[in-house]
Design a protein around this motif. Structure first.
Motif, mmCIF file in Angstrom:
data_model
loop_
_atom_site.group_PDB
_atom_site.id
_atom_site.type_symbol
_atom_site.label_atom_id
_atom_site.label_comp_id
_atom_site.label_asym_id
_atom_site.label_seq_id
_atom_site.Cartn_x
_atom_site.Cartn_y
_atom_site.Cartn_z
ATOM 1 N N SER A 325 -4.274 6.325 0.956
ATOM 2 C CA SER A 325 -3.376 6.334 -0.017
ATOM 3 C C SER A 325 -2.611 7.716 -0.189
ATOM 4 C CB SER A 325 -4.303 6.220 -1.545
ATOM 5 O OG SER A 325 -4.618 4.753 -1.888
ATOM 6 N N LEU A 326 -3.540 8.802 -0.088
ATOM 7 C CA LEU A 326 -2.796 9.996 -0.205
ATOM 8 C C LEU A 326 -1.481 10.107 0.963
ATOM 9 C CD1 LEU A 326 -5.789 12.622 -0.565
ATOM 10 C CD2 LEU A 326 -3.964 12.262 -2.234
ATOM 11 N N LEU A 327 -1.994 9.982 1.941
ATOM 12 C CA LEU A 327 -0.885 9.748 3.198
ATOM 13 C C LEU A 327 0.295 8.787 2.991
ATOM 14 C CD1 LEU A 327 0.485 10.584 6.025
ATOM 15 C CD2 LEU A 327 -1.192 8.620 6.766
ATOM 16 N N CYS A 328 0.165 7.596 2.270
ATOM 17 C CA CYS A 328 1.225 6.515 1.936
ATOM 18 C C CYS A 328 1.976 7.121 0.413
ATOM 19 C CB CYS A 328 0.442 5.151 1.630
ATOM 20 S SG CYS A 328 -0.221 4.555 2.977
ATOM 21 N N LEU A 329 1.106 7.775 -0.266
ATOM 22 C CA LEU A 329 1.912 8.237 -1.550
ATOM 23 C C LEU A 329 2.799 9.535 -1.280
ATOM 24 C CD1 LEU A 329 -0.969 8.189 -4.115
ATOM 25 C CD2 LEU A 329 1.090 6.874 -4.309
ATOM 26 N N LEU A 330 2.365 10.266 -0.060
ATOM 27 C CA LEU A 330 3.298 11.360 0.401
ATOM 28 C C LEU A 330 4.696 10.744 0.793
ATOM 29 C CD1 LEU A 330 3.666 14.255 0.743
ATOM 30 C CD2 LEU A 330 2.455 14.280 2.988
ATOM 31 N N LEU A 331 4.492 9.688 1.826
ATOM 32 C CA LEU A 331 5.410 8.996 2.335
ATOM 33 C C LEU A 331 6.587 8.411 1.494
ATOM 34 C CD1 LEU A 331 3.708 7.579 5.726
ATOM 35 C CD2 LEU A 331 5.097 9.494 5.499
ATOM 36 N N ALA A 332 5.606 7.603 0.632
ATOM 37 C CA ALA A 332 6.565 6.891 -0.578
ATOM 38 C C ALA A 332 7.623 8.042 -1.129
ATOM 39 C CB ALA A 332 5.661 6.239 -1.521
ATOM 40 N N SER A 354 4.330 7.919 -8.260
ATOM 41 C CA SER A 354 3.688 8.359 -6.955
ATOM 42 C C SER A 354 3.153 9.986 -7.088
ATOM 43 C CB SER A 354 4.694 8.205 -5.796
ATOM 44 O OG SER A 354 4.860 6.940 -5.720
ATOM 45 N N ILE A 355 3.975 11.000 -7.664
ATOM 46 C CA ILE A 355 3.482 12.060 -7.621
ATOM 47 C C ILE A 355 2.085 12.274 -8.479
ATOM 48 C CG2 ILE A 355 4.108 14.382 -8.640
ATOM 49 C CD1 ILE A 355 6.766 14.001 -7.957
ATOM 50 N N CYS A 356 2.121 11.546 -9.813
ATOM 51 C CA CYS A 356 0.850 11.818 -10.682
ATOM 52 C C CYS A 356 -0.184 11.101 -9.748
ATOM 53 C CB CYS A 356 1.142 10.985 -11.917
ATOM 54 S SG CYS A 356 2.281 11.933 -12.932
ATOM 55 N N LEU A 357 -0.194 10.089 -9.162
ATOM 56 C CA LEU A 357 -1.317 9.477 -8.530
ATOM 57 C C LEU A 357 -1.898 10.422 -7.252
ATOM 58 C CD1 LEU A 357 -0.867 5.562 -8.250
ATOM 59 C CD2 LEU A 357 -2.744 6.748 -9.359
ATOM 60 N N PHE A 358 -0.572 11.028 -6.788
ATOM 61 C CA PHE A 358 -1.075 11.799 -5.559
ATOM 62 C C PHE A 358 -2.078 12.966 -5.996
ATOM 63 C CE2 PHE A 358 -0.353 15.526 -2.714
ATOM 64 C CZ PHE A 358 -0.457 14.815 -1.470
ATOM 65 N N LEU A 359 -1.447 13.458 -7.076
ATOM 66 C CA LEU A 359 -2.233 14.674 -7.460
ATOM 67 C C LEU A 359 -3.605 14.409 -8.066
ATOM 68 C CD1 LEU A 359 0.523 16.721 -9.482
ATOM 69 C CD2 LEU A 359 -0.463 17.135 -6.932
ATOM 70 N N LEU A 547 -6.943 2.069 -2.596
ATOM 71 C CA LEU A 547 -5.965 1.618 -1.649
ATOM 72 C C LEU A 547 -4.398 1.431 -2.677
ATOM 73 C CD1 LEU A 547 -7.261 -1.102 0.347
ATOM 74 C CD2 LEU A 547 -6.760 1.357 1.135
ATOM 75 N N GLN A 548 -4.333 2.033 -3.997
ATOM 76 C CA GLN A 548 -3.215 2.072 -4.669
ATOM 77 C C GLN A 548 -2.007 2.693 -4.117
ATOM 78 O OE1 GLN A 548 -4.535 4.156 -8.121
ATOM 79 N NE2 GLN A 548 -5.612 2.273 -9.098
ATOM 80 N N GLY A 549 -2.114 3.851 -3.539
ATOM 81 C CA GLY A 549 -0.933 4.542 -2.666
ATOM 82 C C GLY A 549 -0.413 3.642 -1.663
ATOM 83 N N VAL A 550 -1.312 3.052 -0.798
ATOM 84 C CA VAL A 550 -0.976 2.081 0.250
ATOM 85 C C VAL A 550 0.010 0.902 -0.443
ATOM 86 C CG1 VAL A 550 -1.752 0.312 2.119
ATOM 87 C CG2 VAL A 550 -2.997 2.545 1.708
ATOM 88 N N PHE A 551 -0.514 0.555 -1.355
ATOM 89 C CA PHE A 551 0.126 -0.762 -2.075
ATOM 90 C C PHE A 551 1.789 -0.387 -2.547
ATOM 91 C CE2 PHE A 551 1.545 -2.263 -6.392
ATOM 92 C CZ PHE A 551 2.058 -3.462 -6.208
ATOM 93 N N ILE A 552 1.677 0.883 -3.149
ATOM 94 C CA ILE A 552 3.202 1.516 -3.595
ATOM 95 C C ILE A 552 3.967 1.543 -2.385
ATOM 96 C CG2 ILE A 552 4.125 3.311 -4.606
ATOM 97 C CD1 ILE A 552 1.954 3.780 -6.477
ATOM 98 N N PHE A 553 3.721 2.112 -1.147
ATOM 99 C CA PHE A 553 4.436 2.524 -0.045
ATOM 100 C C PHE A 553 4.513 1.031 0.662
ATOM 101 C CE2 PHE A 553 4.719 3.393 4.446
ATOM 102 C CZ PHE A 553 5.697 4.189 4.482
#
Length: 600
Positions: A325-332, A354-359, A547-553
């Motif tokens: 998720s961290l990787l996908c949020l960074l890409l998003a 995305s920024i808030c979830l990543f942090l 997997l929340q970050g994967v979903f956003i990306f």
């Protein structure tokens, strides 16, 4: 006419008055112009509406009383060493009596649980009486301490009024208690008052954690402190104006404790048991626990371990999923920043989410288990609380933006939406969660950070400082989506609307609905981890939330035609650039051997 009571004078100085708002003030008989003389080795003490005399420190009345009226009753004499030891000897005899009962195997050698509880209730009551009587019988000895192998006692006698805000600290073995002085004197009763603090070394082996009826069947509860008793006299069981603070040293130092209970011994018709009623945990670490209580009794600290071991599969799922998720949020986030065709108010909302979830995910991965030092753990819990609340607040703003966009299909005022959202976005997105966390931290700062996780305590319902706003946001967003669907249904039945605009909003609605489910409703799975389905719910919660970050990306980047076209253009331009570089290096007069060498 009216006149002031004895010991008071009117503010105007008149003995008789008729003015209804006249006030009567206390006369200080110990100061000029009255200055009551109490005799040698004594001094005057003013009280509300009266006064009394008492001997100076190191002197006592022949009668043993603490107070007298005037110099004619003054018999203050210097206390001799034999007088000082008299009180200690009496308290020592009381302790020996208690010890003989505590070590009496016949008294405690009963097998029935109810009989043991009943004996313990009677024993603790008698301890209070014996120790307080020993202290009150020798009021000249303000402080007395006695300790042996099985128990330790400290008593404090108060013979005069308390100064404002004065508190007493009593210690017995490695435990301590802080009590407000005015609660000891119990409303200016006649004669001295006393407080006693007793610590038992072995009583916890008799009335152990099996007498705690509030424990969960899955928890292994044990008593991890000495049993202490706190009492005041001569009046017993009086209400307290302020809670007493109790500090316990742990008998065993065991990390990984799941829950800490501050308990007191509650006597009942069936005998007695440990109860948490009126006892509140203030803080706990590996060596000490601090509690507060609204009443006096016998107290202890119970600790619980959860019998269910941590599932290694859940741990792997969580860490692998969050890393992905961290990787996908960074890409998003990079896509939202660099892809100009999709940049608008909606994309700005996605970016902040995305920024808030990543942090939040990054802090969770690196610091959720950093329980020592306790202050750092509390700070980590507070930051996690803020970041996750901020994520949900940005979700709420996305729902609001979607609703306003759909609503403007009914009213031709498209520009107002963007203006309104730009003004509201950042103050609401980052300000609202900051206010919630600030209020929570101001009210109950000690409930940030648990013994095994840097997260919010479940004690006193504090976890609802997080779950409450989440539930409210999910409900409000659900209402927004229903309204958007209703608007779209009405617009689709009208031929005057632009089809492409409606299709875009419908697509946004589907994405936002999926986002609400993936990012919002899955937190409910954490609450539902009870009963037979707890294990299944735990796996669903870990898989979906990690997997929340994967979903956003996937939804907002890879499935977007504009982003796909943007990626295609980048790849195409890169390919053309490489071809141009290759052709320029070869040139029109290049030999075939050179071409083969460069290609190879």
């Amino acid at each position: 006419y009216c006149t002031c009571n004895h010991g008071y004078r009117s503010e105007s100085g008149q003995k008789y008055f008729t003015f209804p708002l006249e006030t009567c003030k206390d006369i200080d008989e110990c100061k000029p112009p009255i200055s009551i003389y109490c005799g040698v080795n004594a001094k005057c003490q003013n009280t509300d509406g009266s006064f009394y005399c008492h001997c100076n420190a190191g002197y006592r009345l022949l009668s043993g009383d603490a107070k007298f009226s005037d110099s004619n009753e003054n018999t203050c004499q210097k206390i001799t060493p034999s007088d000082e030891t008299k009180g200690t000897k009496e308290l020592q005899r009381a302790v020996e009596t208690i010890e003989s009962r505590l070590t009496n195997k016949t008294l405690w050698g009963v097998e029935e649980r109810r009989n043991i509880a009943s004996t313990a209730t009677d024993f603790l009551s008698s301890v209070e009486s014996v120790v307080l009587d020993a202290a009150l019988n020798t009021p000249d000895q303000k402080i007395q301490k006695v300790q042996n192998n099985t128990l330790a006692v400290e008593t404090r006698v108060v013979t005069d009024n308390c100064s404002m805000g004065n508190t007493f600290n009593l210690k017995a073995q490695k435990n301590s208690m802080s009590i407000y002085c005015n609660d000891i004197i119990q409303g200016n009763i006649q004669g001295p008052s006393a407080v006693a603090f007793v610590s038992f070394s072995s009583l916890g082996n008799i009335i152990n954690a099996t007498f705690f009826e509030e424990m969960n069947e899955k928890d292994q509860v044990y008593l991890n402190s000495q049993v202490v008793t706190a009492a005041i006299g001569p009046k017993r069981n009086t209400s307290l104006s302020r809670s007493v603070i109790l500090n316990f040293q742990h008998v065993k130092i065991k990390p990984g404790v799941k829950k800490v209970f501050c308990v007191y011994w509650k006597g009942t018709n069936e005998g007695g048991h440990w109860s948490t009623e009126g006892c509140v945990l203030i803080q706990a670490n590996k060596t000490h626990t601090t509690c507060s209580s609204a009443h006096l009794s016998s107290f202890a600290v119970l600790m619980a371990f959860h019998s269910q071991k941590e599932d290694p599969a859940l741990r792997v799922i969580t860490y692998v999923g969050l890393s992905l998720s961290l990787l996908c949020l960074l890409l998003a986030a990079l896509t939202f920043l660099l892809c100009k065709p999709i940049q608008n108010t909606s994309t700005s909302l996605h970016l902040q989410l995305s920024i808030c979830l990543f942090l939040a995910h990054l802090l969770f991965l690196t610091a959720i288990g950093q329980t020592e030092p306790q202050v750092l753990c509390a700070i980590i819990a507070g930051v996690l609380h803020y970041l996750y609340l901020a994520s949900f607040t940005w979700m709420l703003l996305e729902g609001l933006h979607l609703f306003l966009t759909a609503r403007n299909l009914m009213v031709v005022n498209y520009s107002s939406v963007n203006k309104f959202m730009k003004k509201l976005m950042f103050p609401a997105g980052y300000g609202v969660p900051a206010v919630i966390v600030a209020i929570s931290a101001a009210l109950k700062p000690h409930l940030y950070g648990t013994p095994d996780r840097c997260w919010l305590h479940t004690d006193q319902g504090f976890i609802w400082a997080f779950l409450g706003p989440i539930c409210a946001i999910i409900c409000v967003n659900f209402v927004f989506f229903l309204l958007v669907l209703w608007i779209l249904q009405r617009k689709l039945s009208s031929l005057n609307s632009e089809v492409s605009t409606i299709q875009n909003i419908r697509m946004l609605t589907l994405k936002a609905t999926a986002q609400l489910f993936i990012l919002g409703c899955t937190w409910c799975l954490g609450i539902l981890q009870v009963g037979p389905a707890a294990r299944v719910m735990a796996y669903l919660f870990s898989i979906i939330n990690s997997l929340q970050g994967v979903f956003i990306f996937l939804v907002y980047c890879l499935f977007s035609q504009q982003v796909q076209k943007w990626f295609g253009e980048i790849i195409k331009s890169k390919s053309e650039s490489e071809t141009h570089t290759l052709s320029s290096r070869l040139g029109p007069d290049s030999k075939p051997s050179e071409v083969r060498r460069l290609v190879t």
